[in-house]
Design a protein around this motif. Structure first.
Motif, PDB file in Angstrom:
ATOM      1  N   LEU A  53     -27.172   4.111  17.892  1.00 55.57           N
ATOM      2  CA  LEU A  53     -27.083   4.485  16.636  1.00 55.57           C
ATOM      3  C   LEU A  53     -25.936   4.035  15.896  1.00 55.57           C
ATOM      4  O   LEU A  53     -24.887   3.615  16.577  1.00 55.57           O
ATOM      5  CB  LEU A  53     -27.045   5.943  16.399  1.00 55.57           C
ATOM      6  N   LEU A  54     -26.190   3.546  14.522  1.00 56.07           N
ATOM      7  CA  LEU A  54     -25.283   3.051  13.569  1.00 56.07           C
ATOM      8  C   LEU A  54     -24.865   3.947  12.549  1.00 56.07           C
ATOM      9  O   LEU A  54     -25.145   4.754  12.128  1.00 56.07           O
ATOM     10  CB  LEU A  54     -25.935   1.750  12.932  1.00 56.07           C
ATOM     11  N   ALA A  55     -23.337   4.034  12.439  1.00 57.50           N
ATOM     12  CA  ALA A  55     -22.647   4.648  11.224  1.00 57.50           C
ATOM     13  C   ALA A  55     -22.618   3.949  10.217  1.00 57.50           C
ATOM     14  O   ALA A  55     -21.917   2.965  10.105  1.00 57.50           O
ATOM     15  CB  ALA A  55     -21.436   5.238  11.891  1.00 57.50           C
ATOM     16  N   VAL A  56     -23.408   4.129   9.236  1.00 53.05           N
ATOM     17  CA  VAL A  56     -23.463   3.263   7.924  1.00 53.05           C
ATOM     18  C   VAL A  56     -23.192   4.203   6.781  1.00 53.05           C
ATOM     19  O   VAL A  56     -23.834   5.416   6.770  1.00 53.05           O
ATOM     20  CB  VAL A  56     -24.603   2.439   7.914  1.00 53.05           C
ATOM     21  N   PRO A  57     -23.034   3.530   5.661  1.00 54.04           N
ATOM     22  CA  PRO A  57     -22.737   4.137   4.456  1.00 54.04           C
ATOM     23  C   PRO A  57     -24.024   4.732   3.874  1.00 54.04           C
ATOM     24  O   PRO A  57     -25.042   4.268   4.118  1.00 54.04           O
ATOM     25  CB  PRO A  57     -22.440   3.468   3.397  1.00 54.04           C
ATOM     26  N   ALA A  58     -23.886   6.166   3.369  1.00 60.22           N
ATOM     27  CA  ALA A  58     -25.215   6.749   2.784  1.00 60.22           C
ATOM     28  C   ALA A  58     -25.843   5.896   1.774  1.00 60.22           C
ATOM     29  O   ALA A  58     -27.103   5.719   1.617  1.00 60.22           O
ATOM     30  CB  ALA A  58     -24.830   8.111   2.338  1.00 60.22           C
ATOM     31  N   ASP A  59     -25.065   5.178   1.054  1.00 61.09           N
ATOM     32  CA  ASP A  59     -25.568   4.019   0.048  1.00 61.09           C
ATOM     33  C   ASP A  59     -25.835   2.967   0.572  1.00 61.09           C
ATOM     34  O   ASP A  59     -25.188   2.316   1.059  1.00 61.09           O
ATOM     35  CB  ASP A  59     -24.366   4.119  -1.037  1.00 61.09           C
ATOM     36  N   LEU A  60     -27.114   3.089   0.770  1.00 61.94           N
ATOM     37  CA  LEU A  60     -27.826   1.618   1.706  1.00 61.94           C
ATOM     38  C   LEU A  60     -27.618   0.234   0.615  1.00 61.94           C
ATOM     39  O   LEU A  60     -27.873  -0.543   1.392  1.00 61.94           O
ATOM     40  CB  LEU A  60     -29.201   1.929   1.851  1.00 61.94           C
ATOM     41  N   THR A  61     -27.153   0.611  -0.535  1.00 66.76           N
ATOM     42  CA  THR A  61     -27.162  -0.672  -1.257  1.00 66.76           C
ATOM     43  C   THR A  61     -25.642  -0.904  -1.482  1.00 66.76           C
ATOM     44  O   THR A  61     -25.353  -2.087  -1.900  1.00 66.76           O
ATOM     45  CB  THR A  61     -27.616  -0.315  -2.827  1.00 66.76           C
TER      46      THR A  61
ATOM     47  N   ALA B 107     -15.466   6.090   4.174  1.00 63.89           N
ATOM     48  CA  ALA B 107     -14.746   7.140   5.075  1.00 63.89           C
ATOM     49  C   ALA B 107     -15.683   7.725   5.640  1.00 63.89           C
ATOM     50  O   ALA B 107     -17.034   7.729   5.823  1.00 63.89           O
ATOM     51  CB  ALA B 107     -14.207   8.020   3.870  1.00 63.89           C
ATOM     52  N   ALA B 108     -15.253   8.426   6.883  1.00 64.73           N
ATOM     53  CA  ALA B 108     -16.195   9.143   7.749  1.00 64.73           C
ATOM     54  C   ALA B 108     -17.006   9.893   7.158  1.00 64.73           C
ATOM     55  O   ALA B 108     -18.468  10.070   7.457  1.00 64.73           O
ATOM     56  CB  ALA B 108     -15.484   9.647   9.102  1.00 64.73           C
ATOM     57  N   THR B 109     -16.684  10.889   6.072  1.00 65.64           N
ATOM     58  CA  THR B 109     -17.811  11.641   5.397  1.00 65.64           C
ATOM     59  C   THR B 109     -18.711  11.104   4.498  1.00 65.64           C
ATOM     60  O   THR B 109     -19.606  11.568   4.296  1.00 65.64           O
ATOM     61  CB  THR B 109     -16.869  12.588   4.573  1.00 65.64           C
TER      62      THR B 109
ATOM     63  N   ARG C 175     -17.781   8.184  15.641  1.00 68.23           N
ATOM     64  CA  ARG C 175     -17.929   9.705  16.261  1.00 68.23           C
ATOM     65  C   ARG C 175     -18.274  10.807  15.336  1.00 68.23           C
ATOM     66  O   ARG C 175     -19.244  11.937  15.587  1.00 68.23           O
ATOM     67  CB  ARG C 175     -16.859  10.095  17.236  1.00 68.23           C
ATOM     68  N   PRO C 176     -17.497  11.151  14.281  1.00 68.94           N
ATOM     69  CA  PRO C 176     -17.711  12.186  13.409  1.00 68.94           C
ATOM     70  C   PRO C 176     -19.154  12.134  12.863  1.00 68.94           C
ATOM     71  O   PRO C 176     -19.948  13.100  12.560  1.00 68.94           O
ATOM     72  CB  PRO C 176     -16.715  12.120  12.416  1.00 68.94           C
ATOM     73  N   ALA C 177     -19.398  10.951  12.383  1.00 65.73           N
ATOM     74  CA  ALA C 177     -20.873  10.809  11.797  1.00 65.73           C
ATOM     75  C   ALA C 177     -21.877  11.022  12.663  1.00 65.73           C
ATOM     76  O   ALA C 177     -22.989  11.712  12.385  1.00 65.73           O
ATOM     77  CB  ALA C 177     -21.053   9.328  11.487  1.00 65.73           C
TER      78      ALA C 177
END
Length: 111
Positions: free
Chosen positions: A56-64, A74-76, A12-14
């Motif tokens: 939509l998916l909530a995934v890490p900003a680092d795609l690797t 973490a949510a951030t 939800r936060p993402a």
């Protein structure tokens, strides 16, 4: 509005930070030119008349990031992605990371 069955407190936060819109800005290989440079897909909206709604998916900003690292994010650290952009962007990021590692290894032996 639909939400995932598990990890909704992280998801939800993402989504709120992204305005419930995919945050891809071309990492998938599509410039998204018709949408101002950002993927136009929004959560629960139909991408076309032949496909169901986009979730939509909530995934890490680092795609690797490894799956283990992704599960601990973490949510951030999460970003909103539509499945199509995520799949293509993650493949491109991993390919680039592999190429960079190979180049670094080759440079060590070509001194």
């Amino acid at each position: 509005m639909s939400e995932p069955i598990v990890y909704a407190a992280l998801w939800r936060p993402a989504m709120e930070a992204a305005g419930y819109r995919c945050q891809c800005t071309g990492q998938c290989g599509n410039r998204h030119a018709k949408a101002g440079g950002r993927c136009p897909r929004e959560h629960d909206q139909h991408a076309s008349k032949h496909r169901g709604p986009v979730h939509l998916l909530a995934v890490p900003a680092d795609l690797t990031a490894s799956d283990t690292t992704a599960c601990r994010a973490a949510a951030t650290q999460l970003r909103a992605w539509c499945p199509d952009c995520y799949t293509a962007a993650r493949a491109a990021a991993r390919k680039a990371a592999t190429a960079a590692r190979t180049a670094a290894q080759n440079s060590l032996f070509n001194l």
